[in-house]
Design a protein around this motif. Structure first.
Motif, PDB file in Angstrom:
ATOM      1  N   ARG A  92       0.831  -1.205   0.000  1.00  0.00           N
ATOM      2  CA  ARG A  92       0.000   0.000   0.000  1.00  0.00           C
ATOM      3  C   ARG A  92       0.868   1.259   0.000  1.00  0.00           C
ATOM      4  O   ARG A  92       1.543   1.552   0.987  1.00  0.00           O
ATOM      5  CB  ARG A  92      -0.898   0.010   1.234  1.00  0.00           C
ATOM      6  CG  ARG A  92      -1.850   1.196   1.305  1.00  0.00           C
ATOM      7  CD  ARG A  92      -2.524   1.251   2.654  1.00  0.00           C
ATOM      8  NE  ARG A  92      -3.397   2.403   2.774  1.00  0.00           N
ATOM      9  CZ  ARG A  92      -3.751   2.968   3.929  1.00  0.00           C
ATOM     10  NH1 ARG A  92      -3.298   2.465   5.073  1.00  0.00           N
ATOM     11  NH2 ARG A  92      -4.547   4.014   3.955  1.00  0.00           N
ATOM     12  N   LEU A  94       1.847   4.933   0.668  1.00  0.00           N
ATOM     13  CA  LEU A  94       1.374   5.963   1.586  1.00  0.00           C
ATOM     14  C   LEU A  94       1.801   7.353   1.150  1.00  0.00           C
ATOM     15  O   LEU A  94       1.148   8.342   1.468  1.00  0.00           O
ATOM     16  CB  LEU A  94       1.906   5.698   3.003  1.00  0.00           C
ATOM     17  CG  LEU A  94       1.488   4.385   3.656  1.00  0.00           C
ATOM     18  CD1 LEU A  94       2.056   4.296   5.062  1.00  0.00           C
ATOM     19  CD2 LEU A  94      -0.034   4.236   3.684  1.00  0.00           C
ATOM     20  N   LEU A 103       0.942  11.672  -3.984  1.00  0.00           N
ATOM     21  CA  LEU A 103       0.042  10.924  -3.098  1.00  0.00           C
ATOM     22  C   LEU A 103       0.535  11.137  -1.685  1.00  0.00           C
ATOM     23  O   LEU A 103       1.731  11.016  -1.404  1.00  0.00           O
ATOM     24  CB  LEU A 103       0.071   9.435  -3.445  1.00  0.00           C
ATOM     25  CG  LEU A 103      -0.600   8.488  -2.423  1.00  0.00           C
ATOM     26  CD1 LEU A 103      -2.114   8.674  -2.444  1.00  0.00           C
ATOM     27  CD2 LEU A 103      -0.234   7.035  -2.720  1.00  0.00           C
ATOM     28  N   ASN A 104      -0.375  11.478  -0.786  1.00  0.00           N
ATOM     29  CA  ASN A 104      -0.005  11.642   0.624  1.00  0.00           C
ATOM     30  C   ASN A 104      -1.191  11.245   1.488  1.00  0.00           C
ATOM     31  O   ASN A 104      -2.097  12.040   1.724  1.00  0.00           O
ATOM     32  CB  ASN A 104       0.417  13.088   0.910  1.00  0.00           C
ATOM     33  CG  ASN A 104       0.996  13.237   2.306  1.00  0.00           C
ATOM     34  OD1 ASN A 104       1.587  12.306   2.846  1.00  0.00           O
ATOM     35  ND2 ASN A 104       0.828  14.414   2.893  1.00  0.00           N
ATOM     36  N   VAL A 105      -1.193   9.984   1.939  1.00  0.00           N
ATOM     37  CA  VAL A 105      -2.282   9.493   2.777  1.00  0.00           C
ATOM     38  C   VAL A 105      -2.195  10.175   4.141  1.00  0.00           C
ATOM     39  O   VAL A 105      -1.121  10.198   4.758  1.00  0.00           O
ATOM     40  CB  VAL A 105      -2.191   7.956   2.950  1.00  0.00           C
ATOM     41  CG1 VAL A 105      -3.278   7.449   3.891  1.00  0.00           C
ATOM     42  CG2 VAL A 105      -2.282   7.275   1.583  1.00  0.00           C
ATOM     43  N   GLN A 109      -5.228   8.000   8.523  1.00  0.00           N
ATOM     44  CA  GLN A 109      -5.726   6.946   7.648  1.00  0.00           C
ATOM     45  C   GLN A 109      -4.656   5.902   7.316  1.00  0.00           C
ATOM     46  O   GLN A 109      -4.902   4.993   6.534  1.00  0.00           O
ATOM     47  CB  GLN A 109      -6.269   7.568   6.351  1.00  0.00           C
ATOM     48  CG  GLN A 109      -7.484   8.460   6.562  1.00  0.00           C
ATOM     49  CD  GLN A 109      -7.950   9.111   5.267  1.00  0.00           C
ATOM     50  OE1 GLN A 109      -7.684   8.630   4.164  1.00  0.00           O
ATOM     51  NE2 GLN A 109      -8.677  10.227   5.398  1.00  0.00           N
ATOM     52  N   ARG A 110      -3.479   6.042   7.888  1.00  0.00           N
ATOM     53  CA  ARG A 110      -2.394   5.110   7.567  1.00  0.00           C
ATOM     54  C   ARG A 110      -2.462   3.819   8.378  1.00  0.00           C
ATOM     55  O   ARG A 110      -1.865   2.817   8.002  1.00  0.00           O
ATOM     56  CB  ARG A 110      -1.030   5.793   7.776  1.00  0.00           C
ATOM     57  CG  ARG A 110      -0.828   6.966   6.833  1.00  0.00           C
ATOM     58  CD  ARG A 110       0.602   7.446   6.753  1.00  0.00           C
ATOM     59  NE  ARG A 110       0.726   8.527   5.780  1.00  0.00           N
ATOM     60  CZ  ARG A 110       1.867   8.971   5.278  1.00  0.00           C
ATOM     61  NH1 ARG A 110       3.018   8.437   5.696  1.00  0.00           N
ATOM     62  NH2 ARG A 110       1.883   9.940   4.396  1.00  0.00           N
TER      63      ARG A 110
END
Length: 393
Positions: A92, A94, A103-105, A109-110
């Motif tokens: 996944r 992150l 992309l920066n989760v 939410q990590r």
């Protein structure tokens, strides 16, 4: 299986000196070009590092203050946004940053567990409520039922040996119990990866030592992949499956604790992990896997597969505990030097002798039963396999 992959991670900050320079330039210029040639210099906290962490590992980022280890951890947690690079947990992604994709989760939410240096437990809650809270605040679709929360919290508290304190206020716990509570809260969400930012540094030396082994047992029993940040070399050697030594935003060496300790790849690593004697000299000859180096202490023989030409300047490093000391000559050792004791220190479990050899001094650490008075003429010896060749730079 690889649990964490960090690829070409970069994080920089504008320096205060650069900001002041820009401010001064801006105040002395007029017009739209003010300050254009005095932009703040960038300081690289993390400088293009790449790491892989295997499933179930206790992977330690080790280095002095300001080397980038905590910034790296915070980037994985989502508390710092890197300039560029890639962070993947399991399969996944992150974070991905660069010219083509972003992309920066968000951190919440990590799904990672994190234990801070300051514990960060909630003082108005009981032990049970502290551990249950991360489960209770999940979105309704993923939130466990009350019975499951009760069971999971009770199980984790028993694992941490806090079950009998479930109803106690968190502030009524000792320092060691509060640290285990912080661990319990991180573990209860069953994260794929646990992040630990110097979690033992606020404890006294005796408690820190006992919790060190407790933490290692818990990590092994639970099987959670963990990233551990510390500047304490003893802590890193005792806890880690793998150590990455960092300096100024760069990873200098990665390996098993024994490998990093016994075969450092640079002078910095040899100095930071334990204590070393450094003998600067030039290569005098080579015979098979043995290299002879002429140093200020005399000729040193060591084992090395590195092909270094005769006359090249090198450093031979030897740990104090790898040197033997005697008041009588052995006579048949490849590395044997005469010297004079100039100082000694009783350390409890060992005695350190400082011995003047040639133009330099060597530190020798040995059995506390052997204590030799300063001024005594002695002989030192070590096996070639205990001497490491490190670059001069």
């Amino acid at each position: 299986m690889t649990m964490l992959t960090i690829t070409n991670l970069v994080k920089s900050f504008g320096s205060e000196a650069g900001k002041r320079a820009k401010a001064r330039s801006g105040s002395s210029k007029k017009g739209t070009d003010a300050g254009q040639d005095a932009g703040p210099a960038r300081v690289f906290a993390v400088n293009d590092i790449s790491l892989e962490v295997g499933e179930g590992e206790m992977f330690t980022l080790l280095g002095p203050s300001g080397c980038g280890k905590t910034t790296t951890l915070r980037a994985v947690a989502g508390l710092e946004r890197p300039d560029s690079g890639r962070i993947v947990v399991g399969d996944r992604p992150l974070f991905e940053g660069g010219s083509t994709r972003h992309l920066n989760v968000p951190a919440n939410q990590r799904g990672l567990g994190m234990v801070f240096q300051s514990y960060a437990i909630w003082p108005h809650m009981t032990v049970f409520d502290n551990v249950a809270f991360p489960l209770q605040v999940r979105k309704r679709a993923t939130r466990p039922g009350k019975r499951e929360i009760q069971e999971r919290v009770a199980k984790v508290l028993e694992t941490m040996e806090l079950g009998h304190l479930a109803d106690r206020q968190a502030t009524k716990l000792s320092g060691g119990q509060q640290q285990r509570l912080a661990l319990a809260r991180a573990v209860v969400i069953e994260p794929p990866l646990m992040l630990l930012d110097e979690p033992l540094s606020n404890l006294d030396a005796k408690l820190r030592e006992s919790l060190r082994y407790e933490l290692k047992r818990l990590q092994r029993d639970l099987g959670i992949t963990s990233i551990y940040v510390t500047h304490d070399q003893i802590e890193a050697l005792a806890l880690s499956t793998t150590i990455a030594v960092m300096k100024e935003g760069n990873v200098l060496q990665t390996g098993r604790p024994r490998q990093v300790y016994e075969t450092p790849n640079s002078k910095f690593v040899a100095e930071f992990i334990g204590t070393s004697n450094f003998l600067r000299g030039t290569v005098a000859g080579r015979e098979g896997g043995n290299v002879d180096v002429d140093t200020e202490a005399g000729r040193v023989r060591l084992e090395s597969s590195v092909n270094i030409p005769v006359g090249e300047e090198v450093i031979a490093a030897v740990r104090p505990e790898c040197l033997e000391i005697s008041t009588t000559r052995w006579g048949n050792r490849p590395n044997e030097w005469a010297g004079t004791v100039t100082n000694r220190a009783f350390l409890g479990d060992a005695v350190d002798h400082i011995v003047r050899v040639g133009q330099g001094s060597l530190r020798v650490r040995g059995n506390p039963a052997t204590s030799i008075e300063p001024g005594t003429e002695v002989y030192l010896a070590t096996d070639p396999s205990k001497v490491t060749l490190v670059p001069v730079g």
